[in-house]
Design a protein around this motif. Structure first.
Motif, short mmCIF file in Angstrom:
data_model
loop_
_atom_site.label_atom_id
_atom_site.label_comp_id
_atom_site.label_asym_id
_atom_site.label_seq_id
_atom_site.Cartn_x
_atom_site.Cartn_y
_atom_site.Cartn_z
N ALA A 44 62.80 19.42 72.22
CA ALA A 44 64.14 19.94 71.96
C ALA A 44 64.75 19.33 70.70
N TYR A 45 64.55 18.03 70.50
CA TYR A 45 65.07 17.37 69.29
C TYR A 45 64.45 17.98 68.04
N ASP A 46 63.15 18.23 68.09
CA ASP A 46 62.45 18.82 66.94
C ASP A 46 62.94 20.24 66.67
N VAL A 47 63.10 21.02 67.73
CA VAL A 47 63.57 22.41 67.57
C VAL A 47 65.01 22.41 67.05
N LEU A 48 65.87 21.55 67.59
CA LEU A 48 67.25 21.47 67.12
C LEU A 48 67.30 21.13 65.64
N GLY A 49 66.46 20.19 65.21
CA GLY A 49 66.40 19.84 63.79
C GLY A 49 66.02 21.03 62.94
N SER A 50 65.04 21.79 63.38
CA SER A 50 64.60 22.99 62.64
C SER A 50 65.73 24.02 62.56
N ILE A 51 66.43 24.22 63.66
CA ILE A 51 67.53 25.18 63.68
C ILE A 51 68.64 24.76 62.71
N LEU A 52 69.01 23.48 62.75
CA LEU A 52 70.07 23.00 61.86
C LEU A 52 69.69 23.14 60.39
N VAL A 53 68.43 22.83 60.07
CA VAL A 53 67.96 22.97 58.68
C VAL A 53 68.00 24.44 58.26
N LYS A 54 67.55 25.35 59.13
CA LYS A 54 67.57 26.78 58.80
C LYS A 54 68.99 27.32 58.66
N CYS A 55 69.94 26.67 59.33
CA CYS A 55 71.35 27.07 59.20
C CYS A 55 72.02 26.45 57.97
N GLY A 56 71.26 25.64 57.23
CA GLY A 56 71.78 25.09 55.99
C GLY A 56 72.35 23.69 56.07
N PHE A 57 72.20 23.02 57.19
CA PHE A 57 72.71 21.66 57.32
C PHE A 57 71.74 20.68 56.69
N ASN A 58 72.28 19.65 56.05
CA ASN A 58 71.46 18.60 55.46
C ASN A 58 71.40 17.44 56.46
N LEU A 59 70.26 17.29 57.12
CA LEU A 59 70.12 16.26 58.16
C LEU A 59 70.30 14.85 57.61
N ASN A 60 69.90 14.63 56.35
CA ASN A 60 70.08 13.31 55.75
C ASN A 60 71.55 12.91 55.71
N ASN A 61 72.42 13.88 55.42
CA ASN A 61 73.86 13.60 55.38
C ASN A 61 74.44 13.38 56.77
N ILE A 62 73.90 14.06 57.77
CA ILE A 62 74.45 14.00 59.13
C ILE A 62 73.94 12.78 59.89
N ILE A 63 72.61 12.55 59.85
CA ILE A 63 72.03 11.50 60.69
C ILE A 63 71.30 10.42 59.90
N GLY A 64 71.18 10.58 58.60
CA GLY A 64 70.57 9.55 57.77
C GLY A 64 69.06 9.63 57.67
N THR A 65 68.46 10.69 58.19
CA THR A 65 67.02 10.91 58.07
C THR A 65 66.75 12.41 58.07
N ASP A 66 65.55 12.79 57.74
CA ASP A 66 65.24 14.22 57.64
C ASP A 66 64.79 14.82 58.97
N SER A 67 64.80 14.04 60.06
CA SER A 67 64.32 14.54 61.34
C SER A 67 65.15 13.96 62.50
N ILE A 68 65.63 14.85 63.35
CA ILE A 68 66.35 14.39 64.55
C ILE A 68 65.38 13.65 65.45
N LEU A 69 64.14 14.10 65.51
CA LEU A 69 63.14 13.44 66.34
C LEU A 69 62.94 11.99 65.91
N LYS A 70 62.86 11.74 64.61
CA LYS A 70 62.74 10.37 64.11
C LYS A 70 63.98 9.54 64.46
N ALA A 71 65.14 10.14 64.30
CA ALA A 71 66.40 9.42 64.57
C ALA A 71 66.54 9.08 66.04
#
Length: 112
Positions: free
Chosen positions: A13-40
């Protein structure tokens, strides 16, 4: 099996959520400090409120499902919430296992 399944499903679910947020145009680095919710979420030192709330929400979900099926919370809640197994988590796992054992052999007969 129920608890391990919930743990694995959380990772998916974390991996899928990350993919969805990226496809919606969110920059994960700005939100969580890394490029992957799974890593965070895998990091036990994350102090990002989005990640903390996400892990707690998933652990609460696992506890609720586990209580429905077994009468006790999930034995892997500690790992889901914190990303690691510590002494408190091991003790909690043991007590929940004993509770499940008791319920299975002493309280479930009337349900059958």
């Amino acid at each position: 099996c129920l608890d391990r399944t919930n743990l694995v499903q959380s990772k998916i679910a974390y991996d899928v959520l990350g993919s969805i947020l990226v496809k919606c145009g969110f920059n994960l680095n700005n939100i969580i400090g890394t490029d992957s919710i799974l890593k965070a979420t895998h990091s036990s030192e994350s102090n990002n409120m989005f990640i903390i709330n996400l892990k707690n929400m998933w652990a609460d979900n696992g506890d609720t499902i586990s209580k429905h099926y077994t009468g006790t919370g999930s034995t892997h809640t500690n790992v889901t919430r914190t990303g690691r197994r510590d002494l408190k988590g091991i003790m909690d796992h043991g007590f929940k296992t004993l509770g499940r054992f008791y319920k299975q052999y002493m309280e479930d007969n009337y349900k059958q």
